[in-house]
Structures are given as C-alpha cells and as structure tokens.
Design an enzyme around this catalytic site. Structure first.
Site, mmCIF file in Angstrom:
data_model
loop_
_atom_site.group_PDB
_atom_site.id
_atom_site.type_symbol
_atom_site.label_atom_id
_atom_site.label_comp_id
_atom_site.label_asym_id
_atom_site.label_seq_id
_atom_site.Cartn_x
_atom_site.Cartn_y
_atom_site.Cartn_z
ATOM 1 C CB CYS A 1 -3.653 -10.141 -5.171
ATOM 2 S SG CYS A 1 -4.517 -9.528 -3.751
ATOM 3 N NE ARG B 1 0.614 -8.208 -9.171
ATOM 4 C CZ ARG B 1 -0.032 -7.706 -10.228
ATOM 5 N NH1 ARG B 1 0.596 -7.589 -11.367
ATOM 6 N NH2 ARG B 1 -1.285 -7.350 -10.157
ATOM 7 C CD1 TRP C 1 -0.029 -6.013 -0.224
ATOM 8 C CD2 TRP C 1 -2.008 -4.994 -0.523
ATOM 9 N NE1 TRP C 1 0.078 -4.712 0.214
ATOM 10 C CE2 TRP C 1 -1.111 -4.062 0.045
ATOM 11 C CE3 TRP C 1 -3.303 -4.574 -0.808
ATOM 12 C CZ2 TRP C 1 -1.464 -2.763 0.339
ATOM 13 C CZ3 TRP C 1 -3.661 -3.269 -0.507
ATOM 14 C CH2 TRP C 1 -2.749 -2.379 0.059
ATOM 15 C CG ASN D 1 -5.324 -10.537 -8.085
ATOM 16 O OD1 ASN D 1 -5.122 -11.335 -7.179
ATOM 17 N ND2 ASN D 1 -4.460 -10.312 -9.045
ATOM 18 N N GLY D 2 -8.986 -8.406 -6.281
ATOM 19 C CA GLY D 2 -10.115 -7.471 -6.364
ATOM 20 C C GLY D 2 -11.026 -7.609 -5.164
ATOM 21 C CD GLU E 1 9.253 10.226 -6.037
ATOM 22 O OE1 GLU E 1 8.105 10.376 -5.615
ATOM 23 O OE2 GLU E 1 9.700 9.110 -6.351
ATOM 24 C CE LYS F 1 10.506 6.242 -4.308
ATOM 25 N NZ LYS F 1 9.602 6.774 -5.271
ATOM 26 C CD GLU G 1 8.054 4.526 -1.821
ATOM 27 O OE1 GLU G 1 6.933 4.039 -1.955
ATOM 28 O OE2 GLU G 1 8.638 5.126 -2.733
ATOM 29 C CG HIS H 1 4.410 30.062 6.533
ATOM 30 N ND1 HIS H 1 3.921 31.292 6.901
ATOM 31 C CD2 HIS H 1 5.188 30.286 5.441
ATOM 32 C CE1 HIS H 1 4.369 32.212 6.068
ATOM 33 N NE2 HIS H 1 5.142 31.622 5.168
ATOM 34 C CE LYS I 1 6.734 -1.061 -9.514
ATOM 35 N NZ LYS I 1 7.377 0.204 -9.132
HETATM 36 C C1 F6R Z 1 6.079 5.103 -4.806
HETATM 37 C C2 F6R Z 1 5.220 4.401 -5.727
HETATM 38 C C3 F6R Z 1 3.767 4.706 -5.719
HETATM 39 C C4 F6R Z 1 3.223 4.740 -7.166
HETATM 40 C C5 F6R Z 1 1.698 4.890 -7.164
HETATM 41 C C6 F6R Z 1 1.142 5.004 -8.570
HETATM 42 O O1 F6R Z 1 7.408 4.729 -4.953
HETATM 43 O O2 F6R Z 1 5.671 3.575 -6.470
HETATM 44 O O3 F6R Z 1 3.502 5.901 -5.066
HETATM 45 O O4 F6R Z 1 3.825 5.792 -7.851
HETATM 46 O O5 F6R Z 1 1.125 3.786 -6.519
HETATM 47 O O6 F6R Z 1 1.455 3.881 -9.323
HETATM 48 P P1 F6R Z 1 1.379 3.898 -10.895
HETATM 49 O O7 F6R Z 1 2.413 4.856 -11.394
HETATM 50 O O8 F6R Z 1 1.668 2.487 -11.312
HETATM 51 O O9 F6R Z 1 0.008 4.358 -11.264
#
Ligand code: F6R
Length: 608
Positions: free
Chosen positions: A2, A27, A74, A100-101, A481, A485, A488, A504, A603
């Site tokens: 949010c 976000r 959100w 937010n929260g 990773e 990527k 997501e 395995h 985000k």
């Molecule tokens: C994936 C991504 C998330 C963040 C995770 C931690 O592309 O962006 O997996 O890495 O939510 O976020 P931070 O680094 O802001 O603590």
C-alpha cells in the site's frame, strides 16, 4: 505494498494526490482512492483496479480542496473491491483515513462499536479504526487519533483528515514507514519519498510511536502521549530523473541496464588496493570485534535471500567462518541460536520488509551485533541496525529486484574481504580479489551490450510452461534467482536446483518441452556440470548454457549458448545473473505481461 500520500498547503490537493499515487504505483496495489476536504465537506472517491479506473471515475472533475489524502491498497483484510478501498470514513462521514498495515484487535473493537450503533460498509480493519476515532472525537482530531491508537494493537502508517478541522492532517506510524515532506508553505505525508521528489527533497522520517500533525503553517511531531519531539530534516539525494523511466520501455529494463553504474556506486570509496582489503567503517565494528566473531547469520527474504546465499559461499571460502542463511520469516519465529559472538547480516533493498526488520529486532534482543546491507537511505532497517553498508544502487522501482541484487552481492564481497583479510586471506589474494571486483562493471556492460542476442533467445522460449535452472557452488543461488525472476514476471513456472540434485527428482520432468538453463562458468565443477547437460540432452530437454566459452563441447550439448566474461569464481554471480534478468524480462514482454507491476506482487512487503 500500500502507498500513502497526503497534502496540505495553498494548492489544489486532488491533482497532487493522483500524481503522487502514480509515483507509488510501483509498490504494487489493487485499488486506489482519494479524499479531499473543502467548503462542502469531505469528498471521497475510490475505485477497484488500477489508478486509471479512479481517474475515469473522476472524469476530469477533480474534487476541489487544498487538503487531502490518497492511497493505493494492496489487499490483506478483504478482497480488492471498491468498498474495501481506502480512504474509509467514520460513522458521521466527517473523518477519513488511509492506512498501511494491520489492526490486529479490529474484531473486538468492531463488536464494541456495533453495540454502540456503528454500521460498517467494508470488511477492512481500517474502517474500524476510523470509526473508533469518530467515537472518541471531542473537538480535536489529534487527540482522538492519539487516544484511538493507544487502544489498538497492530501495525500502521496512517493519515487522517476531517471536515471539522480543514487544513489539518494527523499521521502516525508504528511498523509501517511514513515521512513528512517539508515544502515551502506546504507539507506532505507519504509512505516513501517518491511522491515528494517533484515538490521537495526535505523530509522528516517518523519513527514507531510517533505522530505528525501537519497544517499549511507548519508541522509538529509528538508521541501518543503528549510529548513533543524534535527531529532532524534530512535531504534526499535522489532527484526526479532517477525515479523516471528515461526512455526505457520499463523500469525493470532501465534498472537492469544501470548495473554497470550501480555496482560502481556500491564499490566506490570502499576498496583499499594497496592493502588488499576493503574500508567498511559503516559497520561500526573494530578489527578486534570483527576477529572475535565466531559465526555469521545472514537473514533476508526473496531476492535478497539469494544474495545472502552467495554471501555464505564468499564468507566461508574467503574468511573460513561458519555462515547460516535464514529466511527472515523463519528466523523470527524459530528461537534462533545467536548471541553476542554472532554477527547477523540483514539484507534488504527497501529496508522496510517486515520479516527482515523483525529478524533484526530478534537478533538484537539476543545480544547479536547486527549490520544491514540496505539500499534505501533512512529506511527502518538501516536505522535500527548497529551498522552497515548502503548499497547506493539508486531507487529500484520495478517490482522485480535486479540492480539491488548485484549491489547486494558487491556489498557482501566488501564485507567478506574485510573479515577474510583479518583472518587468513593474504594481501596478494586480497589485491587479486579487488582487481576482479574493479573489472566487474565493464564486464557487466559487455553482457548488456549483447542484449539483442538474449532477446532473440527469449523469443524461442516464450511459449514454455515450465523451466529448470541448474547451477553449482556459488552459482546455485543464481539458479534460484534466475528461476524467481522468470516466474514472478512471466508467470512461467520455474525452479532452481543445484545441478547435481537433478538426478534426485527433477529429472523426471525433463522432456522436449522443458528448457533447462545451466549456469556453468569455468570453475572447479565445470566438467561435472557438463555431465549434467549430457543427462538433460539424452532426455530430449532443451539446454540453454551460460558459459565462459561456447566451445565445441558445449556446442554439441546446448540448443543455445550465452558467453559470460571470466572473473573470480566467487564473483561470477554478478555476471551470470545479468543474462538471466534480461531473459526473464524479454520473455515477459513477449507474453504481454505487466513487467513492472506483476500480478499479486508488492515492491516493499511491510506486512508479515
Ligand atoms: C523479487 C523481489 C523480492 C524481494 C523481497 C525482499 O524480485 O523483489 O523477492 O527481494 O521481497 O525485499 P527487500 O530486499 O526490500 O527486503
């Protein structure tokens, strides 16, 4: 997650709020709304879906008024519908809130208020909160908010306005970031700096338990009792250009392409070539303290957790110190074994991830020394750790983390080098590591210059439904990773594994429909990973090889081959990840996905 923006001053609020919400879109959100106070009362407009739905509803007729609040929601409590969107109003319809929260005791308060005749129009905890403020209102919004917040459990970053007190915004923070923007005769409240940059770079960060009272004449900070608090005004270094797309079709592509510069910025000023070590004074740890560390725990979420795994390889290999990497969400509830001889490294791009923050607090309670590798200056984690390194990667707007990852790995390399040189790494080994680090930005650029090649490759795999990413050693986290990527942003199901684990279980999945990405720079296990490629080839899988050299042997096995410049084995993830980021990006674009705001993702994850 949010987003919050609020304005009070001489200008019309509504257009500033919409503009601010646009800056907060990155976000992640699923509904939006604004509320403005004017001579006719409180006007609230909200809509499910993207901001464009709200704009359509406003249809160019923005409500008039010079104080207002805006929110992107959100969904957590209640579906992403218009009634659940913020702002919410109290029983009288005079007071509005954005939040937010999560208010944890909302159920009990709701029951109490229903017994007193309140009726609710949404399923949200936030509506309960504003009804409580309305119930407690006795001539002062500020005091009603303070009294209500003394009664609630949970986390919040919030802002109230009321038609009974035009011009006033009352904001408060506990667990969800909030800052006051100080303009010229105008004041803003926001959940991060991005909606403010166009208007001011002077900000005051609120801490937990603090309230801000804004009017067109100034602002005050206080706690939930009556104590007034003096806080410094900070200057934000970023300018507007750094949070705009600047000619790129997506923020994600811009951020991938910025990595030569972002990695340079992370390393800047930290390398001591002569001594073959790094200068990391921000850790606030003396050489003696660093030598006394017996164990390191790295804690983070998502992409930052993957960077942490690479840190484990670096620290153990270079400094011969035992390292554990824990998901922050597990660490906080696991009764972790940490004490004053443990160094806890928290990694976070945003510096606001709720689980990582809670893990830091837990580690501190147990006496551990905590350091943060954080990108966002002034963020909560950065302020709560005992020391750390700012990544200086610049703002990351695309929801999928890219440049923060390479900067996190670079920062881990700096920490590893420092600790290793105090232990067993020789000056010559230290100098060699530094030379490799310094050469990385140009090598990253060499890969970026070949993005056309990766775009063509993506074209060939755009219809895949599954993908497997395999790597070994320090490139196993890169496999994780790379898979994250892809899934997501393109919604293709992808998994990462250590290459030898394939036998395995995952090998059962391999057929001619399954692309398998091998991350295989020429390191100690290179020949072994070629054998894994043979196994995939034998089962008809499509091999994509990331190697230092597409020689005859690789050519025979791979359906596609991408060359990566050579570097120090432990630093190779900072190169191998680049084509995988580009690959995911191009696949997602071809599939018509919303690359910068993938569905359901936020985000900055500020709730558990
Ligand atoms: C994936 C991504 C998330 C963040 C995770 C931690 O592309 O962006 O997996 O890495 O939510 O976020 P931070 O680094 O802001 O603590």
């Amino acid at each position: 997650m949010c987003g919050i923006v609020g304005y009070t001053g001489p200008r019309q609020a509504a257009s500033l709020l919409i503009e601010g919400l646009r800056r907060l879109e990155y976000r992640g959100y699923d509904s939006a709304g604004i509320a403005v106070v004017n001579g006719r009362g409180l006007e609230v407009m909200k809509a499910a879906g993207k901001l464009s739905a709200l704009e359509q509803q406003l249809a160019g007729k923005l409500p008039q008024g010079t104080v207002g609040i805006g929110h992107t929601r959100w969904a957590t409590h209640g579906a992403p519908t218009t009634p659940n969107a913020h702002p919410h109003t109290d029983q009288s319809g005079d007071i509005a809130v954005i939040h937010n929260g999560i208010i944890e005791n909302a159920g009990a308060i709701r029951k109490m208020l229903e017994a007193r005749g309140h009726t609710f129009t949404s399923e949200t905890d936030t509506e309960v909160l504003v009804h409580l403020v309305g119930e407690l209102y006795d001539g002062s919004l500020e005091e009603a908010v303070a009294a209500a917040l003394r009664d609630v459990d949970g986390a919040y970053g919030l802002a109230f306005i009321s038609e009974r007190e035009p011009g006033v915004i009352v904001a408060a923070r506990k667990g969800s970031p909030l800052l006051v923007g100080v303009g010229e005769d105008e004041y803003f409240i926001a959940s991060d700096a991005s909606p403010l940059l166009e208007h001011t770079r002077s900000v005051v960060y609120l801490d937990d338990g603090e309230m801000a009272i804004l009017t067109p004449d100034g602002y005050r900070i206080r706690n939930l009792e009556t104590t007034q608090i003096d806080k410094p005004v900070n200057q934000i270094e970023w300018d507007l250009a750094t949070i705009e797309r600047g000619g790129y079709s997506h923020f994600m592509l811009k951020e991938i392409c910025e990595q030569r510069e972002s990695v340079t910025n992370t390393l800047r000023g930290h390398l001591l070539e002569e001594e073959g070590t790094s200068r990391v004074t921000g850790l606030n740890l003396s050489d003696e303290q660093l030598k006394r560390i017996e164990r390191i725990v790295i804690t983070a979420c998502g992409t930052s957790w993957h960077a942490g795994l690479i840190g484990e390889y670096m620290l153990e290999e270079m400094a011969r110190i035992p390292v554990e990497v824990e998901y922050a969400s597990e660490f906080r509830y696991r009764n972790p074994v940490v004490d004053e001889r443990t160094l806890v490294i928290a990694i976070s791009q945003s510096g606001e991830t709720a689980d990582t923050l809670a893990a830091v607090r837990e580690a501190k309670l147990r006496g551990a020394r905590t350091i943060g590798l954080v990108n966002v200056v002034g963020s909560t984690i950065a302020r709560e750790v005992d020391g750390g390194i700012y990544l200086h990667a610049g703002p990351e707007v695309g929801v999928a983390s890219t440049k923060a990852f390479t900067s996190q790995v670079a920062a881990l390399a700096l920490v590893s080098l420092r600790i290793a040189r105090l232990r067993n790494l020789s000056i010559l080994q230290g100098r060699d590591f530094i030379q490799h680090l310094q050469a990385l930005p140009d090598k990253i650029q060499q890969i970026l210059n070949r993005s056309d090649e990766i775009e063509q490759l993506a074209e060939r795999f755009v219809r895949a439904s599954n993908a497997l990413y395999l790597g070994r050693g320090v490139n196993f986290p890169v496999a994780l990773e790379g898979a994250l990527k892809l899934k997501e942003i393109s919604y293709i199901h992808a998994e990462g594994y250590p290459a030898a684990e394939m036998k395995h279980g995952p090998i059962a999945l391999i057929d001619e429909m399954m692309p398998v990405v091998f991350i295989a720079p020429k390191d100690a296990v290179y020949q072994k990973i070629l054998s894994n490629m043979e196994e995939v080839k034998a089962r008809g899988g499509k091999v994509i090889a990331l190697v230092n050299e597409c020689d005859a042997q690789v050519d025979r096995l791979a359906d596609a081959c991408i060359e990566i410049p050579e570097t120090h084995e432990l630093l190779s993830p900072m190169l191998t990840i680049i084509p995988l980021q580009l690959f995911s990006y191009y696949v997602a674009v071809r599939r018509g996905c919303n690359v910068d705001q993938p569905r359901n993702l936020a985000k900055s994850v500020t709730v558990e």
